[in-house]
Each structure stands twice: as structure tokens, then as C-alpha cells.
Design a protein around this motif. Structure first.
Motif, short mmCIF file in Angstrom:
data_model
loop_
_atom_site.label_atom_id
_atom_site.label_comp_id
_atom_site.label_asym_id
_atom_site.label_seq_id
_atom_site.Cartn_x
_atom_site.Cartn_y
_atom_site.Cartn_z
N VAL A 1 3.37 -0.97 4.16
CA VAL A 1 2.68 0.56 3.79
C VAL A 1 3.94 1.25 3.76
O VAL A 1 4.78 1.53 4.59
CB VAL A 1 1.85 0.81 5.10
N VAL A 2 3.67 2.26 2.80
CA VAL A 2 4.73 3.18 2.50
C VAL A 2 3.96 4.63 2.37
O VAL A 2 3.14 4.68 1.60
CB VAL A 2 5.52 2.86 1.15
N VAL A 3 4.76 5.63 2.97
CA VAL A 3 3.87 6.85 2.79
C VAL A 3 5.02 7.81 2.00
O VAL A 3 6.08 7.92 2.45
CB VAL A 3 3.75 7.53 4.15
N CYS A 4 4.57 8.28 0.90
CA CYS A 4 5.38 9.21 0.13
C CYS A 4 4.73 10.75 0.22
O CYS A 4 3.94 10.99 -0.12
CB CYS A 4 5.35 8.85 -1.25
N PHE A 5 5.72 11.79 0.35
CA PHE A 5 5.39 13.25 0.44
C PHE A 5 5.98 13.66 -0.83
O PHE A 5 7.25 13.89 -1.02
CB PHE A 5 5.92 13.78 1.56
N SER A 6 4.90 14.20 -1.76
CA SER A 6 5.62 14.74 -2.97
C SER A 6 4.62 15.99 -3.27
O SER A 6 4.24 16.68 -2.48
CB SER A 6 5.33 13.54 -4.17
N HIS A 7 4.59 16.07 -4.57
CA HIS A 7 3.90 17.37 -5.19
C HIS A 7 2.69 16.92 -6.15
O HIS A 7 2.53 15.79 -6.49
CB HIS A 7 5.14 18.11 -6.05
N ALA A 8 2.10 17.76 -6.47
CA ALA A 8 0.76 17.84 -7.10
C ALA A 8 0.87 16.95 -8.57
O ALA A 8 0.35 15.82 -8.73
CB ALA A 8 0.05 19.03 -7.57
N LEU B 1 1.02 -1.21 0.01
CA LEU B 1 -0.03 0.04 -0.06
C LEU B 1 0.69 1.47 0.08
O LEU B 1 1.75 1.44 0.94
CB LEU B 1 -0.95 0.20 1.34
N VAL B 2 0.68 2.13 -1.07
CA VAL B 2 1.60 3.25 -1.00
C VAL B 2 0.54 4.77 -0.91
O VAL B 2 -0.42 4.47 -1.63
CB VAL B 2 2.19 3.44 -2.48
N LEU B 3 0.74 5.23 0.01
CA LEU B 3 -0.02 6.53 0.34
C LEU B 3 0.87 7.63 -0.32
O LEU B 3 1.87 7.92 -0.02
CB LEU B 3 -0.24 6.66 1.87
N LEU B 4 0.18 8.61 -1.12
CA LEU B 4 0.80 9.81 -1.72
C LEU B 4 0.39 11.04 -1.10
O LEU B 4 -0.93 11.28 -1.36
CB LEU B 4 0.76 9.66 -3.25
#
Length: 213
Positions: free
Chosen positions: A149-156, A10-13
Motif C-alpha cells: 500500500v503506497v500513499v502519494c501526496f500530489s496535485h490536482a 494499492l496506490v492512494l493519491l
């Protein structure tokens, strides 16, 4: 014997929180752009929503606004977000720092909105390259955390590019996807199977139930 379901990551963006120039300027990869007070509140809210998920790892774009958005989640999870260039904002080249009202008057803006798959930012990245970069990044992170479970902080734009891919729609539909500041989107990545988009542009409510889906 019943066949076991494929291992699924599960990848959360998470899009970074609001900045003083959100909605007015195309900041791109310009340094020293920090969260506004509203953006910091969005970062705190995102962290609270992520509580209850068994998070294996955090990753963030190296840009300040993304790193600052990750900080509340780092505190709540006792995890340190790894900097990952794959999550960087699109390279807008010569358009970096330009006002959106000025860019909207250019003839190329129509192409950006209606046929992004054909467009390259002058001196910068193309939408095709952006999407390819995000696909490769997700494949790499999925391989590093199978079943996690991986959480990624990125851009639009990077988030929109990978969501368009995961939805199985053409890159020219890129602008039909809305990803607001502080929002969270989720993609399930089963090993050897097509990705499943679980959530897009979500801004409210706990997310712990995502892992049971």
C-alpha cells in the motif's frame, strides 16, 4: 492447481490541502505556497482516514503544500515521506502565478478545457508529458512495493491525469474528473493486468476496507 491471483499494489493519491490561493490562481511550481488553516485541517482529516491501512511507504511532491499535507500521515504512521519529482504539479510555464479569471479569457483556455491532449503550456509542460510522467511514476512505485500500500501526496492535474489513464479513457476527458483539495483517490495495480480505479475524489470515511477488496 488453481492459479494464484496477480500481486496487486494499492496506490492512494491524496491531493494537497487548501491554500490561500486555491481556486483563484494557477500556482504551478512556484515556491513558498503553504496550506491555509482549512488546508491543515484537511491534511489531518486525510491522515485519520488512512489509519488502519497497512501502509508500506509515503511519497510526496517536493512542493511545500504537498509536503505539509503529508506531515500528519507521517506522524500517525511513523513513516517519512520520500520526495518524488514524478508527483510534481504540472509545469505551467509562463502561466504560473496567473489569475484563473484572466486565463479563462484567453483563446487557448478553450483548448485546455476541451482538447487538453493537444495543448502545451507556454514555456512549460504538455498534458501528454504530464500523463506520461505520472504513468512512469506509478509503474516505478508499483515495482518498488509489489503487493503493498503506497500513499502519494500530489496535485490536482497529476492525479486527474493518472486517473484518466487508469479509467481507460482519452486524455481529452481529463477535465471531466474532479479532484478536490484534501481528497483521496485509489487505484489498484495488479501485476500484468489493467489498473482498477477503486475510488475518486473521496473526502469522508475510513479507508481500511480498501485493502480487503
Amino acid at each position: 492447481m488453481a492459479r494464484k491471483p496477480p500481486v496487486s499494489t494499492l496506490v492512494l493519491l491524496v491531493r494537497h490541502g487548501q491554500t490561500p490561493t486555491t481556486g483563484t490562481v494557477l500556482p504551478g511550481r512556484a515556491p513558498d505556497l503553504h496550506l491555509s488553516d482549512a488546508g491543515r485541517a484537511q491534511a489531518e482529516a486525510a491522515a485519520e482516514r488512512l489509519q488502519g491501512l497497512p501502509i508500506d511507504a509515503l511519497y510526496t511532491s517536493p512542493l511545500e503544500r504537498a509536503r505539509e499535507t503529508a506531515e500528519p500521515t507521517e506522524r500517525l504512521t511513523n513513516l517519512t515521506a520520500s520526495l518524488d519529482d514524478g508527483l510534481l504539479e504540472c509545469d505551467f510555464g509562463e502561466w504560473t502565478g496567473e489569475k484563473l479569471t484572466a486565463l479563462a479569457k484567453l483563446p487557448q483556455w478553450r483548448t485546455v478545457q476541451q482538447a487538453p491532449s493537444t495543448f502545451r503550456f507556454p514555456g512549460g509542460e504538455s498534458f501528454v508529458e504530464l500523463q506520461s510522467r505520472m504513468i512512469a511514476t506509478m509503474e516505478r512505485l508499483r515495482a518498488a512495493h509489489p503487493g503493498g500500500v503506497v500513499v502519494c501526496f500530489s496535485h490536482a492535474d497529476p492525479i486527474k491525469a493518472i486517473l484518466t489513464h487508469a479509467l481507460g479513457t482519452h486524455l481529452d476527458h481529463f477535465q471531466r474528473v474532479d479532484v478536490g483539495t484534501g481528497s483521496i483517490s485509489a487505484i489498484q495495480w495488479p501485476d500484468g493486468a489493467a489498473p482498477i480505479v477503486r475510488m475518486v475524489n473521496s473526502t469522508g470515511g475510513p479507508l481500511a476496507a480498501l485493502r480487503s477488496g
